[in-house]
Scaffold this motif. Structure first.
Motif, mmCIF file in Angstrom:
data_model
loop_
_atom_site.group_PDB
_atom_site.id
_atom_site.type_symbol
_atom_site.label_atom_id
_atom_site.label_comp_id
_atom_site.label_asym_id
_atom_site.label_seq_id
_atom_site.Cartn_x
_atom_site.Cartn_y
_atom_site.Cartn_z
ATOM 1 N N LYS A 1 0.812 -1.156 0.099
ATOM 2 C CA LYS A 1 -0.333 -0.196 -0.226
ATOM 3 C C LYS A 1 0.676 0.942 -0.208
ATOM 4 C CE LYS A 1 -3.970 -2.149 2.110
ATOM 5 N NZ LYS A 1 -5.106 -1.967 3.671
ATOM 6 N N PRO A 2 1.531 1.559 -0.897
ATOM 7 C CA PRO A 2 3.037 2.665 -0.929
ATOM 8 C C PRO A 2 1.895 4.574 -0.918
ATOM 9 C CG PRO A 2 1.896 2.060 -3.120
ATOM 10 C CD PRO A 2 1.609 1.325 -2.598
ATOM 11 N N PHE A 3 0.752 4.091 -1.251
ATOM 12 C CA PHE A 3 0.086 5.560 -0.685
ATOM 13 C C PHE A 3 0.294 5.932 1.042
ATOM 14 C CE2 PHE A 3 -3.175 2.658 -0.021
ATOM 15 C CZ PHE A 3 -4.113 2.950 1.600
ATOM 16 N N LEU A 4 0.405 4.846 1.506
ATOM 17 C CA LEU A 4 1.107 5.101 3.305
ATOM 18 C C LEU A 4 1.327 5.750 3.079
ATOM 19 C CD1 LEU A 4 -0.379 2.115 4.424
ATOM 20 C CD2 LEU A 4 -1.898 4.143 4.870
ATOM 21 N N LYS A 5 3.766 5.553 2.442
ATOM 22 C CA LYS A 5 3.683 6.228 2.981
ATOM 23 C C LYS A 5 3.863 7.812 2.122
ATOM 24 C CE LYS A 5 7.296 3.072 2.065
ATOM 25 N NZ LYS A 5 8.752 2.082 0.686
ATOM 26 N N ASP A 6 3.247 8.149 1.311
ATOM 27 C CA ASP A 6 3.252 9.365 0.996
ATOM 28 C C ASP A 6 1.841 10.136 2.299
ATOM 29 O OD1 ASP A 6 4.559 9.105 -1.801
ATOM 30 O OD2 ASP A 6 2.679 8.922 -2.627
ATOM 31 N N GLU A 7 1.174 9.125 2.784
ATOM 32 C CA GLU A 7 0.608 10.160 3.920
ATOM 33 C C GLU A 7 1.432 10.326 5.478
ATOM 34 O OE1 GLU A 7 -3.063 7.282 4.928
ATOM 35 O OE2 GLU A 7 -3.118 7.350 2.826
ATOM 36 N N LEU A 8 1.914 9.798 5.134
ATOM 37 C CA LEU A 8 3.123 9.035 6.525
ATOM 38 C C LEU A 8 4.086 11.097 6.169
ATOM 39 C CD1 LEU A 8 3.703 5.405 6.873
ATOM 40 C CD2 LEU A 8 3.540 7.227 8.542
ATOM 41 N N LYS A 9 4.754 10.617 4.996
ATOM 42 C CA LYS A 9 5.263 11.792 4.725
ATOM 43 C C LYS A 9 4.429 13.410 4.961
ATOM 44 C CE LYS A 9 8.884 9.186 1.769
ATOM 45 N NZ LYS A 9 8.853 8.794 -0.364
ATOM 46 N N GLN A 10 3.504 13.733 4.289
ATOM 47 C CA GLN A 10 2.630 14.691 4.905
ATOM 48 C C GLN A 10 2.479 14.609 6.134
ATOM 49 O OE1 GLN A 10 -0.976 13.533 2.054
ATOM 50 N NE2 GLN A 10 0.089 14.105 0.554
ATOM 51 N N LEU A 11 2.092 13.791 7.050
ATOM 52 C CA LEU A 11 1.684 14.316 8.770
ATOM 53 C C LEU A 11 3.063 14.417 8.653
ATOM 54 C CD1 LEU A 11 0.440 13.582 10.888
ATOM 55 C CD2 LEU A 11 1.452 10.945 10.847
ATOM 56 N N ALA A 12 4.293 13.914 8.478
ATOM 57 C CA ALA A 12 5.776 14.535 8.794
ATOM 58 C C ALA A 12 6.034 15.735 8.619
ATOM 59 C CB ALA A 12 6.830 13.401 8.496
ATOM 60 N N GLN A 13 5.741 16.436 6.838
ATOM 61 C CA GLN A 13 5.719 17.536 7.534
ATOM 62 C C GLN A 13 5.163 18.650 8.189
ATOM 63 O OE1 GLN A 13 7.995 18.478 5.280
ATOM 64 N NE2 GLN A 13 8.631 16.632 5.355
ATOM 65 N N LYS A 14 3.740 17.994 7.904
ATOM 66 C CA LYS A 14 3.116 19.048 8.803
ATOM 67 C C LYS A 14 3.685 18.991 10.855
ATOM 68 C CE LYS A 14 -1.242 17.869 7.582
ATOM 69 N NZ LYS A 14 -2.871 17.588 7.116
ATOM 70 N N LEU A 15 4.315 17.621 11.015
ATOM 71 C CA LEU A 15 4.482 17.710 12.124
ATOM 72 C C LEU A 15 6.061 18.777 12.398
ATOM 73 C CD1 LEU A 15 4.742 14.323 13.317
ATOM 74 C CD2 LEU A 15 3.539 16.404 14.391
ATOM 75 N N ASN A 16 6.539 18.845 11.158
ATOM 76 C CA ASN A 16 8.159 19.410 11.031
ATOM 77 C C ASN A 16 7.700 21.331 11.133
ATOM 78 O OD1 ASN A 16 9.897 17.510 10.705
ATOM 79 N ND2 ASN A 16 9.744 17.235 8.433
ATOM 80 N N ILE A 17 6.772 21.776 11.357
ATOM 81 C CA ILE A 17 5.846 23.164 11.341
ATOM 82 C C ILE A 17 5.757 23.497 12.271
ATOM 83 C CG2 ILE A 17 3.971 25.192 10.138
ATOM 84 C CD1 ILE A 17 3.276 22.789 7.686
ATOM 85 N N GLU A 18 6.817 24.638 12.724
ATOM 86 C CA GLU A 18 6.824 25.095 13.685
ATOM 87 C C GLU A 18 5.423 25.787 14.196
ATOM 88 O OE1 GLU A 18 10.420 26.743 15.845
ATOM 89 O OE2 GLU A 18 11.492 25.419 14.374
#
Length: 184
Positions: A167-184
């Motif tokens: 389910k490779p779409f999950l990698k994209d979802e996790l990367k998007q989630l990480a980007q949200k966590l990266n925003i201060e």
């Protein structure tokens, strides 16, 4: 920035860890993982000590975990679902977060979110409508008690047959989630 991750899986290289690895590979700041299976945390006794002081009467690994929560900008819970909710060792830690829930009783609850929160859940059963509802309810509510604004969750169902590779779409979802966590 710092992300504190509560990891609730007994399988050190299982699906939950694989998903967590994708997330942490995308974090551009410090993170720490608390492995629920490798902590010495006693169950909550409902002694109500925390109703009067922002602390717990039980002195164990939770004392250090409380400090780490206070220092965190982000909180992430990652767990397989056992009978529709988090694993036992993670649930023991969650119960000891009563200290934060008790801020309502102590009347010292912050009037705004102090950090961001995220959830990763894995279920072995084939996908069905309410598969992650109970786990989501527990984890989203504990994030609120930790003064954390839930910014997203990623779930993998049918992990007895599927994985993050199928389910490779999950990698994209996790990367998007990480980007949200990266925003201060």
């Amino acid at each position: 920035m710092k992300t504190l991750i509560f990891f609730g899986s007994a399988r050190k290289n299982g699906h939950t860890k694989q998903m967590l690895d994708v997330l942490t590979d995308q974090l551009d700041h410090e993170f720490e993982i608390i492995d629920a299976y490798n902590t010495h945390v006693s169950p909550c006794k409902d002694c109500r000590f925390c109703w009067h002081k922002k602390n717990c009467a039980i002195k164990d690994d939770m004392q250090e975990i409380y400090k780490k929560i206070e220092e965190a900008n982000n909180i992430v819970f990652a767990s397989p679902m056992y009978f529709h909710t988090v694993t036992g060792p993670l649930k023991i830690i969650i119960d000891r977060l009563q200290v934060y829930w008790a801020s309502h009783v102590r009347k010292d609850k912050p009037d705004h979110f102090l950090r961001k929160g995220a959830i990763i859940m894995v279920g072995g059963a084939p996908d069905f409508d309410i598969q992650f509802d109970a786990g989501n309810q527990v984890l989203s509510n504990v994030l609120k008690d930790l003064d954390s604004n839930l910014i997203g969750s990623v779930t993998l169902s049918n992990s007895d047959r599927d994985s993050i590779k199928s389910k490779p779409f999950l990698k994209d979802e996790l990367k998007q989630l990480a980007q949200k966590l990266n925003i201060e």
